[in-house]
Design a protein around this motif. Structure first.
Motif, PDB file in Angstrom:
ATOM      1  N   THR A 186       1.958   7.162  -2.410  1.00 54.14           N
ATOM      2  CA  THR A 186       0.648   6.573  -2.130  1.00 54.14           C
ATOM      3  C   THR A 186       0.692   5.739  -0.857  1.00 54.14           C
ATOM      4  O   THR A 186      -0.190   5.838   0.005  1.00 54.14           O
ATOM      5  CB  THR A 186       0.197   5.697  -3.310  1.00 54.14           C
ATOM      6  N   LEU A 190      -1.264   6.416   2.769  1.00 57.24           N
ATOM      7  CA  LEU A 190      -2.116   5.416   3.410  1.00 57.24           C
ATOM      8  C   LEU A 190      -1.686   5.171   4.853  1.00 57.24           C
ATOM      9  O   LEU A 190      -2.526   4.969   5.735  1.00 57.24           O
ATOM     10  CB  LEU A 190      -2.065   4.096   2.628  1.00 57.24           C
ATOM     11  N   ARG A 240      -3.119   8.111   6.818  1.00 59.42           N
ATOM     12  CA  ARG A 240      -4.580   8.179   6.837  1.00 59.42           C
ATOM     13  C   ARG A 240      -5.199   7.036   7.644  1.00 59.42           C
ATOM     14  O   ARG A 240      -6.240   7.211   8.288  1.00 59.42           O
ATOM     15  CB  ARG A 240      -5.113   8.144   5.406  1.00 59.42           C
ATOM     16  N   TYR A 241      -4.556   5.859   7.581  1.00 62.45           N
ATOM     17  CA  TYR A 241      -5.113   4.683   8.250  1.00 62.45           C
ATOM     18  C   TYR A 241      -4.130   4.152   9.292  1.00 62.45           C
ATOM     19  O   TYR A 241      -3.784   2.975   9.305  1.00 62.45           O
ATOM     20  CB  TYR A 241      -5.435   3.603   7.222  1.00 62.45           C
ATOM     21  N   GLU A 299     -16.160   4.034   3.743  1.00 60.31           N
ATOM     22  CA  GLU A 299     -15.187   3.143   4.387  1.00 60.31           C
ATOM     23  C   GLU A 299     -15.886   1.968   5.086  1.00 60.31           C
ATOM     24  O   GLU A 299     -17.024   2.098   5.524  1.00 60.31           O
ATOM     25  CB  GLU A 299     -14.375   3.932   5.426  1.00 60.31           C
ATOM     26  N   LEU A 329     -10.940   2.002   1.271  1.00 58.47           N
ATOM     27  CA  LEU A 329      -9.582   1.522   1.516  1.00 58.47           C
ATOM     28  C   LEU A 329      -9.348   0.178   0.839  1.00 58.47           C
ATOM     29  O   LEU A 329      -8.286  -0.053   0.255  1.00 58.47           O
ATOM     30  CB  LEU A 329      -9.327   1.407   3.023  1.00 58.47           C
ATOM     31  N   VAL A 348      -8.689   0.810  -2.773  1.00 57.88           N
ATOM     32  CA  VAL A 348      -7.354   1.380  -2.978  1.00 57.88           C
ATOM     33  C   VAL A 348      -6.297   0.282  -2.934  1.00 57.88           C
ATOM     34  O   VAL A 348      -5.364   0.254  -3.751  1.00 57.88           O
ATOM     35  CB  VAL A 348      -7.054   2.457  -1.914  1.00 57.88           C
ATOM     36  N   LEU A 349      -6.452  -0.644  -2.000  1.00 66.39           N
ATOM     37  CA  LEU A 349      -5.475  -1.726  -1.853  1.00 66.39           C
ATOM     38  C   LEU A 349      -5.560  -2.710  -3.026  1.00 66.39           C
ATOM     39  O   LEU A 349      -4.533  -3.180  -3.532  1.00 66.39           O
ATOM     40  CB  LEU A 349      -5.694  -2.454  -0.524  1.00 66.39           C
ATOM     41  N   TYR A 393      -0.485  -6.178  -1.066  1.00 70.15           N
ATOM     42  CA  TYR A 393      -1.683  -5.345  -1.176  1.00 70.15           C
ATOM     43  C   TYR A 393      -2.957  -6.185  -1.055  1.00 70.15           C
ATOM     44  O   TYR A 393      -3.920  -5.783  -0.393  1.00 70.15           O
ATOM     45  CB  TYR A 393      -1.690  -4.582  -2.504  1.00 70.15           C
TER      46      TYR A 393
END
Length: 217
Positions: free
Chosen positions: A50, A54, A57-58, A113, A117, A120-121, A164
């Motif tokens: 995961t 990330l 993706r980011y 977005e 994100l 997710v964090l 996170y």
């Protein structure tokens, strides 16, 4: 070198979560250590995957890159360590179906977005905090060797949840959300209730992050 005060270390973790692990789950875990260890290994591998996804993706969030790179290394180290424990105890690798926990949390991720994100964090923070809380609860109940290992994991797992949360706030500020702190706190409160329900409600499949075993209800 002073010894770690685990009770003090765990106070903010337990305070962050909406509940502590039910005794029924702990009893089930002691009766299913093989499944527990197998799923623990799976969780470490999934956490690394995961974090790596990330990062790709980011890639434009620099702070996210650095912290997640460290997390990937640590999660993969833990994965190797659990595999070594399993091999040492004569436990062979077996495939396990996923429990409902991660999927239940992922349903809460917003579809746009940067809010997706951020969610997710925040979810990552809850997963790490719950893992930490369960290691803490299990440590005095399992054998000495395994208990020592679970205590060893507490420091890194507790840092992961903090990382996170810090990343979620950083993303909210970078994206110039109107009220980043309020947005993060609102999502924390919402996901805390979802996570609490997954932990405290009946669950017919025992896994590392499962709820109350159905037969115990």
């Amino acid at each position: 070198m002073s010894s770690i005060n685990y009770d003090e270390l765990m106070q903010p973790v337990i305070g962050f979560l909406g509940c502590e692990t039910p005794k029924e789950w702990l009893n089930e875990a002691l009766n299913n250590l093989d499944i527990l260890m197998q799923d623990h290994a799976n969780c470490e591998k999934k956490a690394a995957g995961t974090a790596m996804n990330l990062m790709f993706r980011y890639s434009f969030f620099t702070d996210l890159q650095v912290k997640l790179a460290q997390l990937v290394r640590e999660e993969m180290l833990h994965y190797e360590q659990v595999l070594e424990f399993m091999a040492k105890r004569g436990q062979t690798w077996q495939g396990l179906s996923a429990g409902r926990y991660a999927g239940g949390l992922r349903k809460e991720i917003r579809t746009y977005e940067p809010e997706a994100l951020i969610d997710v964090l925040v979810i990552g923070a809850f997963v790490e905090a719950r893992s930490c809380e369960r290691f803490y609860a299990l440590a005095p109940l399992v054998d000495e060797e395994l208990g020592k290992y679970y205590r060893y994991l507490l420091k890194s797992e507790s840092r992961h949840y903090e990382d996170y949360l810090a990343l979620a706030l950083d993303v909210a500020k970078t994206a110039k959300l109107k009220n980043p702190e309020e947005d993060i706190q609102g999502r924390i409160q919402h996901i805390r209730e979802v996570e609490k329900n997954l932990i405290m409600s009946p669950d017919d499949l025992f896994r590392f992050h499962s709820g109350v075993p159905v037969k115990a209800v």
